[in-house]
Design a protein around this motif. Structure first.
Motif, mmCIF file in Angstrom:
data_model
loop_
_atom_site.group_PDB
_atom_site.id
_atom_site.type_symbol
_atom_site.label_atom_id
_atom_site.label_comp_id
_atom_site.label_asym_id
_atom_site.label_seq_id
_atom_site.Cartn_x
_atom_site.Cartn_y
_atom_site.Cartn_z
ATOM 1 N N PHE A 16 -35.611 19.260 48.416
ATOM 2 C CA PHE A 16 -36.929 19.071 49.018
ATOM 3 C C PHE A 16 -38.004 19.618 48.084
ATOM 4 C CE2 PHE A 16 -35.221 18.091 53.157
ATOM 5 C CZ PHE A 16 -34.037 18.804 53.221
ATOM 6 N N GLY A 17 -39.224 19.134 48.252
ATOM 7 C CA GLY A 17 -40.361 19.783 47.626
ATOM 8 C C GLY A 17 -41.033 19.045 46.505
ATOM 9 N N GLY A 18 -40.533 17.883 46.111
ATOM 10 C CA GLY A 18 -41.209 17.154 45.054
ATOM 11 C C GLY A 18 -42.540 16.608 45.517
ATOM 12 N N GLY A 19 -43.315 16.086 44.580
ATOM 13 C CA GLY A 19 -44.600 15.522 44.925
ATOM 14 C C GLY A 19 -45.466 15.316 43.712
ATOM 15 N N LEU A 20 -46.735 15.047 43.989
ATOM 16 C CA LEU A 20 -47.729 14.820 42.939
ATOM 17 C C LEU A 20 -48.623 16.047 42.817
ATOM 18 C CD1 LEU A 20 -49.307 12.963 40.976
ATOM 19 C CD2 LEU A 20 -50.589 12.147 42.977
ATOM 20 N N VAL A 21 -48.815 16.508 41.596
ATOM 21 C CA VAL A 21 -49.644 17.686 41.363
ATOM 22 C C VAL A 21 -50.411 17.501 40.058
ATOM 23 C CG1 VAL A 21 -47.803 18.920 40.139
ATOM 24 C CG2 VAL A 21 -49.600 20.222 41.299
ATOM 25 N N HIS A 22 -51.586 18.101 39.971
ATOM 26 C CA HIS A 22 -52.360 18.049 38.739
ATOM 27 C C HIS A 22 -51.794 19.036 37.714
ATOM 28 C CE1 HIS A 22 -55.394 15.382 40.280
ATOM 29 N NE2 HIS A 22 -55.624 16.169 41.312
#
Length: 114
Positions: free
Chosen positions: A6-12
């Protein structure tokens, strides 16, 4: 043995993310849990590993930015990722090795925008 990440995503770029991965089933000690990643057009590579005794190993590219930890009671491994860079963009896979066998999770996508 099953692994759920869990925990992936889009980040700057410069941001942080925390991945977690829970192992279930017949988990024996000693074992080593870890994170690997596969970026676009690249081979899967080691990110970090941690033994059930707490010994850690990191890829040079993430030293000082990423921290691996685990909760043995929950059979869960974490990856705190700070100061993220666009080149950290990849599918991140968790892994557990024990008694001569290894198991992989399904992967979670981390995208770092510039």
């Amino acid at each position: 043995v099953q692994l759920q990440a869990f925990g992936g995503g889009l980040v700057h770029a410069g941001g942080s993310l925390r991945l977690s991965c829970a192992a279930s089933g017949s988990i024996f000690s000693p074992n080593t849990m870890g994170w690997y990643r596969q970026g676009p057009g690249k081979q899967r590579e080691l990110v970090a590993t941690i033994t059930s005794a707490g010994n850690t190993n990191y890829a040079d590219s993430v030293k000082g930015r990423f921290t691996i930890s685990r909760d043995n009671g929950k059979n869960t491994v974490y990856l705190q990722m700070n100061s993220l860079k666009p080149e950290d963009t990849a599918v991140y896979y968790c892994n557990i090795r024990m008694w001569g066998r290894e198991y992989w999770g399904q992967g979670t996508l981390v995208t770092v925008s510039s």
